[in-house]
Design an enzyme around this catalytic site. Structure first.
Site, mmCIF file in Angstrom:
data_model
loop_
_atom_site.group_PDB
_atom_site.id
_atom_site.type_symbol
_atom_site.label_atom_id
_atom_site.label_comp_id
_atom_site.label_asym_id
_atom_site.label_seq_id
_atom_site.Cartn_x
_atom_site.Cartn_y
_atom_site.Cartn_z
ATOM 1 N N ASP A 1 -62.854 -12.123 88.337
ATOM 2 C CA ASP A 1 -63.377 -13.493 87.882
ATOM 3 C C ASP A 1 -64.499 -13.139 87.674
ATOM 4 O O ASP A 1 -65.755 -11.875 88.334
ATOM 5 C CB ASP A 1 -63.675 -14.295 89.343
ATOM 6 C CG ASP A 1 -63.776 -15.882 88.914
ATOM 7 O OD1 ASP A 1 -62.424 -16.690 89.003
ATOM 8 O OD2 ASP A 1 -64.425 -16.171 88.278
ATOM 9 N N ILE A 2 -65.427 -14.176 87.162
ATOM 10 C CA ILE A 2 -66.556 -13.662 86.550
ATOM 11 C C ILE A 2 -67.498 -13.639 87.424
ATOM 12 O O ILE A 2 -68.624 -13.140 87.507
ATOM 13 C CB ILE A 2 -66.890 -14.820 85.043
ATOM 14 C CG1 ILE A 2 -68.328 -14.099 84.140
ATOM 15 C CG2 ILE A 2 -66.919 -16.529 85.638
ATOM 16 C CD1 ILE A 2 -68.943 -14.890 83.189
ATOM 17 N N ASP B 1 -66.101 -10.028 83.487
ATOM 18 C CA ASP B 1 -66.228 -11.107 82.443
ATOM 19 C C ASP B 1 -65.068 -11.370 81.430
ATOM 20 O O ASP B 1 -65.058 -9.977 80.790
ATOM 21 C CB ASP B 1 -66.936 -11.019 81.771
ATOM 22 C CG ASP B 1 -67.403 -12.848 80.721
ATOM 23 O OD1 ASP B 1 -66.664 -13.292 80.280
ATOM 24 O OD2 ASP B 1 -69.135 -13.014 80.431
ATOM 25 N N VAL B 2 -64.180 -11.524 81.395
ATOM 26 C CA VAL B 2 -63.297 -11.253 79.905
ATOM 27 C C VAL B 2 -63.975 -11.232 79.293
ATOM 28 O O VAL B 2 -62.749 -10.726 77.949
ATOM 29 C CB VAL B 2 -62.098 -11.944 80.179
ATOM 30 C CG1 VAL B 2 -60.829 -12.694 81.596
ATOM 31 C CG2 VAL B 2 -61.868 -14.163 79.853
ATOM 32 N N ASN C 1 -54.532 -16.803 82.629
ATOM 33 C CA ASN C 1 -55.622 -17.652 83.951
ATOM 34 C C ASN C 1 -56.844 -17.984 83.932
ATOM 35 O O ASN C 1 -57.115 -19.215 83.130
ATOM 36 C CB ASN C 1 -55.038 -17.846 84.782
ATOM 37 C CG ASN C 1 -55.505 -18.560 85.945
ATOM 38 O OD1 ASN C 1 -55.616 -20.310 85.679
ATOM 39 N ND2 ASN C 1 -56.698 -18.748 86.594
ATOM 40 N N TYR D 1 -61.639 -25.969 72.657
ATOM 41 C CA TYR D 1 -60.754 -26.738 73.560
ATOM 42 C C TYR D 1 -58.736 -26.234 73.598
ATOM 43 O O TYR D 1 -58.102 -25.321 73.837
ATOM 44 C CB TYR D 1 -61.003 -27.312 75.281
ATOM 45 C CG TYR D 1 -59.931 -27.361 76.131
ATOM 46 C CD1 TYR D 1 -60.034 -26.314 77.361
ATOM 47 C CD2 TYR D 1 -58.994 -27.733 76.760
ATOM 48 C CE1 TYR D 1 -59.798 -25.848 78.459
ATOM 49 C CE2 TYR D 1 -57.963 -27.740 78.209
ATOM 50 C CZ TYR D 1 -57.941 -26.525 79.004
ATOM 51 O OH TYR D 1 -57.562 -26.503 79.333
ATOM 52 N N VAL E 1 -55.133 -30.756 86.691
ATOM 53 C CA VAL E 1 -55.057 -29.750 88.083
ATOM 54 C C VAL E 1 -56.069 -30.013 89.056
ATOM 55 O O VAL E 1 -57.313 -30.418 88.015
ATOM 56 C CB VAL E 1 -54.484 -29.036 87.644
ATOM 57 C CG1 VAL E 1 -54.098 -27.995 88.837
ATOM 58 C CG2 VAL E 1 -52.982 -28.150 86.819
HETATM 59 N N1 LIG Z 1 -57.431 -28.207 85.597
HETATM 60 C C1 LIG Z 1 -56.823 -28.614 84.822
HETATM 61 O O1 LIG Z 1 -56.646 -29.745 84.812
HETATM 62 C C2 LIG Z 1 -55.946 -27.420 84.183
HETATM 63 C C3 LIG Z 1 -54.784 -27.979 83.032
HETATM 64 C C4 LIG Z 1 -54.361 -27.257 82.105
HETATM 65 C C5 LIG Z 1 -54.561 -26.259 82.070
HETATM 66 N N2 LIG Z 1 -56.022 -25.845 82.314
HETATM 67 C C6 LIG Z 1 -56.414 -24.468 82.723
HETATM 68 O O2 LIG Z 1 -55.497 -23.117 83.443
HETATM 69 C C7 LIG Z 1 -56.862 -22.469 83.652
HETATM 70 C C8 LIG Z 1 -56.987 -21.938 85.196
HETATM 71 O O3 LIG Z 1 -58.218 -23.166 85.192
HETATM 72 P P1 LIG Z 1 -58.903 -23.520 86.777
HETATM 73 O O4 LIG Z 1 -57.544 -25.160 86.737
HETATM 74 O O5 LIG Z 1 -57.879 -23.275 88.204
HETATM 75 O O6 LIG Z 1 -60.169 -24.142 87.030
HETATM 76 P P2 LIG Z 1 -61.390 -23.370 88.053
HETATM 77 O O7 LIG Z 1 -62.428 -24.297 86.569
HETATM 78 O O8 LIG Z 1 -61.430 -23.979 88.974
HETATM 79 O O9 LIG Z 1 -61.358 -22.409 87.567
HETATM 80 C C9 LIG Z 1 -61.065 -21.207 86.218
HETATM 81 C C10 LIG Z 1 -61.288 -20.066 87.256
HETATM 82 O O10 LIG Z 1 -61.816 -18.745 86.292
HETATM 83 C C11 LIG Z 1 -62.834 -17.847 86.192
HETATM 84 N N3 LIG Z 1 -63.734 -17.826 84.435
HETATM 85 C C12 LIG Z 1 -64.362 -18.407 83.730
HETATM 86 N N4 LIG Z 1 -64.591 -18.222 82.355
HETATM 87 C C13 LIG Z 1 -64.149 -16.397 82.880
HETATM 88 C C14 LIG Z 1 -64.803 -15.667 82.651
HETATM 89 N N5 LIG Z 1 -65.416 -15.147 81.223
HETATM 90 N N6 LIG Z 1 -64.187 -14.579 82.622
HETATM 91 C C15 LIG Z 1 -63.474 -14.295 84.352
HETATM 92 N N7 LIG Z 1 -63.381 -15.242 84.911
HETATM 93 C C16 LIG Z 1 -63.570 -16.385 84.871
HETATM 94 C C17 LIG Z 1 -63.922 -19.345 86.485
HETATM 95 O O11 LIG Z 1 -65.556 -18.606 87.603
HETATM 96 C C18 LIG Z 1 -62.631 -20.047 88.032
HETATM 97 O O12 LIG Z 1 -63.112 -18.958 89.735
HETATM 98 C C19 LIG Z 1 -57.954 -22.356 82.608
HETATM 99 O O13 LIG Z 1 -57.058 -21.792 81.771
HETATM 100 C C20 LIG Z 1 -57.358 -23.754 82.459
HETATM 101 O O14 LIG Z 1 -58.219 -23.714 80.953
HETATM 102 C C21 LIG Z 1 -56.685 -26.182 83.389
#
Ligand SMILES: NC(=O)c1ccc[n+]([C@@H]2O[C@H](COP(=O)([O-])OP(=O)(O)OC[C@H]3O[C@@H](n4cnc5c(N)ncnc54)[C@H](O)[C@@H]3O)[C@@H](O)[C@H]2O)c1
Length: 276
Positions: A37-38, A75-76, A102, A175, A208
């Site tokens: 994670d970042i 960081d990805v 993810n 996005y 979500v």
């Molecule tokens: N929450 C929603 O409604 C939703 C809906 C559709 C898709 N998504 C997708 O689901 C995935 C997970 O999101 P989530 O809902 O758990 O949100 P979240 O923000 O709770 O979790 C995302 C995680 O990714 C980490 N992250 C962000 N940028 C990063 C980077 N550059 N390098 C490494 N880590 C990084 C963040 O620190 C965080 O811990 C994402 O790809 C998001 O686009 C989310």
């Protein structure tokens, strides 16, 4: 015996939300976890990223399921750093079977942006969501092929990867573009990796219940989106899914039950993409 006993999964964005839930679920199925994670904020999102403390908590939750987890901050967007973390994880656990691509950010903004801000939001979201997804797959594919046991990659896209949704500004457009881009990456890799019995699919969640969807910046965006609230209304009577609902779909895709499923865009969206 879990369905993934002895396997190893690489998960990006593992500190919290869906990434944490995937780590816990796959550990419950018997997998060990390499998580990154970042753990640092990205200013264009308008909400905090996961923290080092949250990443530690994911490790504790995985261990509570009887699994092991090697967690690192990376960081990805930084390919050498991401690759070094994964290489160390594969060295540690001795194999790699599953990749959950993810990590992602949302950069929706409704307020008026300067041109510079607008361009920055586009760049940031493409860099994290699409370039980062490519980096993750690229870092992992060599390990999967070398293991010679097949494998499974699941990209987390979005409903915004299947339909047009996101608004007129660079962050929202970016996005949707990034999440559609993931589909092209997924489909092409599914064809390219099939001879190695490596399956590649994507999941497309509706809203979500995580920090990404439940924060003041996103609430303001949704309230001001043309048409307003309906964009969070799913045909099935549920407003927000839980991270575990997405983990259940991933647990199926990466398991033996999904052994002939590849190249698939799987909505986990309570009917959102199918509605009129
Ligand atoms: N929450 C929603 O409604 C939703 C809906 C559709 C898709 N998504 C997708 O689901 C995935 C997970 O999101 P989530 O809902 O758990 O949100 P979240 O923000 O709770 O979790 C995302 C995680 O990714 C980490 N992250 C962000 N940028 C990063 C980077 N550059 N390098 C490494 N880590 C990084 C963040 O620190 C965080 O811990 C994402 O790809 C998001 O686009 C989310």
């Amino acid at each position: 015996m879990g369905s993934l006993n002895g396997q190893v999964a690489f998960i990006t964005g593992a500190a919290r939300g869906q990434g944490r839930s995937h780590a816990v679920r796959l550990a419950a199925e018997g997998a060990d976890i390499i998580g990154v994670d970042i753990c640092a904020d990205i200013s264009s999102t308008g909400y905090p990223m996961g923290s080092a403390e949250e990443l530690d908590e994911t490790v504790a939750l995985v261990e509570a399921e009887g699994g092991k987890m090697l967690a690192s901050i990376a960081d990805v967007r930084d390919y050498p750093a991401l690759k070094a973390v994964l290489d160390a994880g594969v060295e540690h656990f001795g194999r790699l079977d599953i990749v959950c691509v993810n990590a992602g950010i949302a950069t929706m903004a409704f307020r008026e942006l300067t041109d510079d801000e607008d361009l920055q939001l586009w760049t940031d979201v493409l860099d994290v969501n699409l370039v980062g997804a490519f980096h993750t797959a690229k870092a992992a594919i060599g390990h999967l092929i070398a293991g010679n046991r097949g494998g499974s990659i699941v990209f987390t896209s979005s409903t915004a990867g299947l339909i047009g949704f996101g608004g007129m500004q660079g962050g929202g457009l970016g996005y949707a573009a990034s999440k559609h881009g993931i589909v092209g990456l997924m489909r092409t890799l599914a064809n390219a990796l099939a001879p190695h019995s490596i399956r590649v699919n994507s999941v497309h969640p509706t809203g979500v219940n995580t920090m990404m969807a439940v924060n003041p910046a996103m609430t303001e965006f949704l309230e001001n989106y043309p048409g307003g609230g309906p964009h969070l209304q799913n045909p099935l009577p549920v407003q927000l899914l839980e991270p575990e609902d997405i983990s259940a779909a991933i647990a199926y895709l990466v398991s033996d039950a999904g052994k002939y499923v590849t190249g698939v865009t799987l909505p986990v969206d309570a009917g959102f993409c199918n509605k009129l």
